[in-house]
Scaffold this motif. Structure first.
Motif, PDB file in Angstrom:
ATOM      1  N   GLN A 279       0.693  -1.413  -0.042  1.00 20.70           N
ATOM      2  CA  GLN A 279       0.518  -0.053  -0.084  1.00 20.70           C
ATOM      3  C   GLN A 279       1.061   1.198  -0.398  1.00 20.70           C
ATOM      4  OE1 GLN A 279      -3.417   0.107  -0.640  1.00 20.70           O
ATOM      5  NE2 GLN A 279      -3.300   2.214  -0.647  1.00 20.70           N
ATOM      6  N   MET A 280       1.802   1.001   0.945  1.00 18.89           N
ATOM      7  CA  MET A 280       3.127   2.098   0.422  1.00 18.89           C
ATOM      8  C   MET A 280       3.425   2.480  -0.155  1.00 18.89           C
ATOM      9  SD  MET A 280       5.578   1.804   3.825  1.00 18.89           S
ATOM     10  CE  MET A 280       6.202   2.785   3.536  1.00 18.89           C
ATOM     11  N   ILE A 281       3.893   0.985  -1.031  1.00 18.79           N
ATOM     12  CA  ILE A 281       4.508   1.985  -2.871  1.00 18.79           C
ATOM     13  C   ILE A 281       2.945   2.082  -3.394  1.00 18.79           C
ATOM     14  CG2 ILE A 281       4.811   0.889  -5.070  1.00 18.79           C
ATOM     15  CD1 ILE A 281       7.149   0.633  -2.974  1.00 18.79           C
ATOM     16  N   ALA A 282       1.966   1.626  -3.967  1.00 15.30           N
ATOM     17  CA  ALA A 282       0.414   2.104  -3.728  1.00 15.30           C
ATOM     18  C   ALA A 282       0.320   3.993  -3.542  1.00 15.30           C
ATOM     19  CB  ALA A 282      -0.572   1.609  -3.743  1.00 15.30           C
ATOM     20  N   ASP A 283       0.783   4.264  -2.721  1.00 15.47           N
ATOM     21  CA  ASP A 283       0.737   5.602  -2.241  1.00 15.47           C
ATOM     22  C   ASP A 283       1.436   6.740  -2.755  1.00 15.47           C
ATOM     23  OD1 ASP A 283      -2.352   5.314  -1.411  1.00 15.47           O
ATOM     24  OD2 ASP A 283      -1.593   4.858   1.002  1.00 15.47           O
ATOM     25  N   GLY A 284       2.317   6.264  -3.195  1.00 11.86           N
ATOM     26  CA  GLY A 284       3.917   6.557  -3.493  1.00 11.86           C
ATOM     27  C   GLY A 284       4.252   7.277  -2.067  1.00 11.86           C
ATOM     28  N   LEU A 285       4.901   6.925  -1.201  1.00 13.68           N
ATOM     29  CA  LEU A 285       5.278   7.310   0.099  1.00 13.68           C
ATOM     30  C   LEU A 285       6.491   7.618  -1.012  1.00 13.68           C
ATOM     31  CD1 LEU A 285       2.711   5.911   3.348  1.00 13.68           C
ATOM     32  CD2 LEU A 285       2.689   8.720   1.962  1.00 13.68           C
ATOM     33  N   ASP A 286       7.570   8.567  -0.518  1.00 18.49           N
ATOM     34  CA  ASP A 286       8.419   8.291   0.308  1.00 18.49           C
ATOM     35  C   ASP A 286       9.327   8.533   1.406  1.00 18.49           C
ATOM     36  OD1 ASP A 286      10.764   9.381  -0.993  1.00 18.49           O
ATOM     37  OD2 ASP A 286      11.014  11.487  -1.842  1.00 18.49           O
ATOM     38  N   VAL A 287       9.401   7.508   0.842  1.00 19.96           N
ATOM     39  CA  VAL A 287      10.717   7.136   2.590  1.00 19.96           C
ATOM     40  C   VAL A 287      11.768   6.190   2.741  1.00 19.96           C
ATOM     41  CG1 VAL A 287       8.001   6.766   3.820  1.00 19.96           C
ATOM     42  CG2 VAL A 287       9.721   4.642   2.758  1.00 19.96           C
ATOM     43  N   ASP A 288      12.763   6.800   3.134  1.00 21.78           N
ATOM     44  CA  ASP A 288      13.941   5.603   2.587  1.00 21.78           C
ATOM     45  C   ASP A 288      14.058   4.888   4.268  1.00 21.78           C
ATOM     46  OD1 ASP A 288      14.162   7.877   5.107  1.00 21.78           O
ATOM     47  OD2 ASP A 288      15.458   9.075   3.542  1.00 21.78           O
ATOM     48  N   GLY A 289      13.322   4.711   5.092  1.00 20.72           N
ATOM     49  CA  GLY A 289      13.416   3.969   6.036  1.00 20.72           C
ATOM     50  C   GLY A 289      12.535   3.184   6.467  1.00 20.72           C
ATOM     51  N   ILE A 290      12.407   2.741   7.621  1.00 18.54           N
ATOM     52  CA  ILE A 290      10.855   2.047   8.272  1.00 18.54           C
ATOM     53  C   ILE A 290      10.857   1.320   9.141  1.00 18.54           C
ATOM     54  CG2 ILE A 290       8.375   0.964   8.288  1.00 18.54           C
ATOM     55  CD1 ILE A 290       9.067   0.659   5.025  1.00 18.54           C
ATOM     56  N   VAL A 291      10.491   1.923  10.640  1.00 17.00           N
ATOM     57  CA  VAL A 291      10.784   1.113  11.790  1.00 17.00           C
ATOM     58  C   VAL A 291       9.466   0.394  11.735  1.00 17.00           C
ATOM     59  CG1 VAL A 291      10.992   1.161  14.151  1.00 17.00           C
ATOM     60  CG2 VAL A 291      12.120   3.235  12.576  1.00 17.00           C
ATOM     61  N   CYS A 292       9.953  -1.061  11.831  1.00 13.40           N
ATOM     62  CA  CYS A 292       8.811  -1.849  11.852  1.00 13.40           C
ATOM     63  C   CYS A 292       8.424  -2.496  13.579  1.00 13.40           C
ATOM     64  CB  CYS A 292       9.386  -3.214  11.398  1.00 13.40           C
ATOM     65  SG  CYS A 292       9.049  -2.572   9.533  1.00 13.40           S
ATOM     66  N   GLY A 293       6.958  -2.722  13.833  1.00 10.06           N
ATOM     67  CA  GLY A 293       7.073  -3.020  14.980  1.00 10.06           C
ATOM     68  C   GLY A 293       7.118  -4.384  15.419  1.00 10.06           C
ATOM     69  N   ASN A 294       7.647  -4.945  14.580  1.00 13.70           N
ATOM     70  CA  ASN A 294       8.968  -6.597  15.220  1.00 13.70           C
ATOM     71  C   ASN A 294       9.133  -7.197  13.835  1.00 13.70           C
ATOM     72  OD1 ASN A 294       5.860  -7.841  13.393  1.00 13.70           O
ATOM     73  ND2 ASN A 294       5.571  -9.006  14.998  1.00 13.70           N
ATOM     74  N   ASP A 295       9.587  -8.339  13.647  1.00 15.47           N
ATOM     75  CA  ASP A 295      10.236  -8.357  12.661  1.00 15.47           C
ATOM     76  C   ASP A 295       9.139  -8.870  11.586  1.00 15.47           C
ATOM     77  OD1 ASP A 295      13.311  -8.028  14.295  1.00 15.47           O
ATOM     78  OD2 ASP A 295      13.506 -10.108  14.409  1.00 15.47           O
ATOM     79  N   LEU A 296       8.150  -9.221  12.129  1.00 14.89           N
ATOM     80  CA  LEU A 296       7.260 -10.562  10.857  1.00 14.89           C
ATOM     81  C   LEU A 296       7.081  -9.540  10.266  1.00 14.89           C
ATOM     82  CD1 LEU A 296       5.262 -12.544  13.138  1.00 14.89           C
ATOM     83  CD2 LEU A 296       7.361 -13.038  12.362  1.00 14.89           C
ATOM     84  N   LEU A 297       6.874  -8.133  10.482  1.00 13.85           N
ATOM     85  CA  LEU A 297       6.362  -6.907   9.650  1.00 13.85           C
ATOM     86  C   LEU A 297       7.940  -6.798   9.103  1.00 13.85           C
ATOM     87  CD1 LEU A 297       4.353  -4.590  12.174  1.00 13.85           C
ATOM     88  CD2 LEU A 297       3.491  -5.952   9.905  1.00 13.85           C
TER      89      LEU A 297
END
Length: 360
Positions: A242-260
């Motif tokens: 969904q992030m890709i579809a929304d075109g969010l310009d991010v260069d890093g992601i902090v995920c709530g756990n390893d599975l995500l």
């Protein structure tokens, strides 16, 4: 046994001694077995009650003293989760070293099953429960358990009224975000916000993420806070897609756990988004998935063995002394830096906007 029962000539039991001494029957058992963790004042009360009632252990009970008959319970939301399965193994192993047997109850985070886990064990021969709740609030846990010994795992119930063991999730998330900032990332998202959940772990990790950005003078873009219903591979895939579809310009992601994070990593690979060159990924829990995927996953590693030991020790201490002040134990964690957040950003900066923006 109360005075009327004594007058009726009934043989006193362990539970009668416990009632007179104002302790659990498990504490009486520990005094009878000369357990070293019983406080002197508590031991004296139990011995006085034994003397008052004229209690004598049965011969069958004396023969069973060396048997591993003491029971603890572990109530967790999900046994398939790598974090909880590894933690359960550590708790069982440590408890066995102390001659305790552990029963496992998987609640699924459902409130009726959590209520049953608290209420049912307090009415059986289980001495105490290590409990990781997702749905129950503190007041209801206290009402249901009565004086039954319980130790809480995790961040859901944090008010200091019940023994509690956890890592410092705020600091851990701040360290993860600080790490991404130190590699040159500035457009950092958080995946794992659960606005409809009463559990506190995601909120605390979001708090640490926000604090890191504020300390670095980075403005928070609310679009970069990604909601999730669950902390699963499937959720990580869906939200990153969904992030890709929304075109969010991010260069890093902090995920709530390893599975995500591992789910997001798979989706990015399918969509041609490079990790870490286009987007750096970090997670929590240090699971085998994260260690053996490619690129390997930067993560927070909680000391699960120490969490297990601390929880079991706190529960046994509570069983032995119901009047002791509640323990609030914070277990250390480590930041494990791996390939998913490597400092490989210079060529990306030269090329311009991230692949996420190009694809959106």
């Amino acid at each position: 046994m109360n005075a009327s029962a004594s007058a009726q000539g009934k043989r006193p039991t362990v539970k009668d001694v416990a009632e007179i001494a104002g302790v659990s029957w498990a504490t009486v058992s520990n005094v009878l077995h000369d357990h070293p963790n019983v406080r002197a004042a508590t031991r004296a009360r139990v011995e006085a009650a034994i003397e008052q009632l004229g209690y004598q252990p049965s011969s069958a009970g004396r023969e069973l003293r060396g048997a591993p008959s003491r029971l603890l319970a572990l109530a967790i939301p999900d046994i398939e989760s790598p974090y909880f399965s590894h933690l359960a193994h550590a708790i069982i192993s440590y408890a066995e070293s102390l001659r305790y047997t552990v029963l496992i109850n998987v609640t699924g985070g459902r409130i009726n099953r959590e209520r049953l886990a608290v209420r049912a064990y307090s009415e059986r021969s289980v001495q105490g429960t290590i409990f990781s709740p997702l749905a129950l609030e503190l007041d209801e846990v206290e009402a249901l358990r009565g004086g039954f010994p319980i130790v809480i795992l995790g961040e859901h119930l944090r008010e200091g009224r019940i023994d509690h063991v956890a890592i410092d999730n705020v600091t851990a998330a701040q360290e993860l975000t600080d790490h991404l900032i130190s590699t040159g990332r500035r457009r950092i998202a958080f995946m794992g916000y659960q606005p409809h959940s009463s559990a506190g772990t995601g909120d605390l990790r979001l708090q640490g993420y926000r604090q890191s950005l504020a300390n670095a003078g980075i403005d928070l873009d609310d679009r970069f806070i990604i909601e999730t219903d669950h902390y699963t591979h499937q959720e990580g895939e869906a939200r990153s897609r969904q992030m890709i579809a929304d075109g969010l310009d991010v260069d890093g992601i902090v995920c709530g756990n390893d599975l995500l994070a591992v789910g997001a990593l798979r989706q990015f690979r399918l969509l041609g988004v490079r990790v870490p060159e286009d987007i750096a990924l970090v997670g929590f829990d240090d699971t085998p998935d994260g260690r053996y995927c490619w690129p390997s996953l930067t993560t927070i590693s909680p000391n699960k063995a120490l969490i297990a030991k601390s929880a079991v020790d706190a529960l046994i201490a509570r069983i032995d002394d119901a009047d002791r002040p509640p323990s609030q134990i914070v277990v250390p964690h480590s930041l494990i830096v791996r390939d998913s957040s490597a400092t490989q950003i210079r060529d990306r900066v030269a090329r311009g906007p991230s692949r996420v923006a190009e694809t959106g």
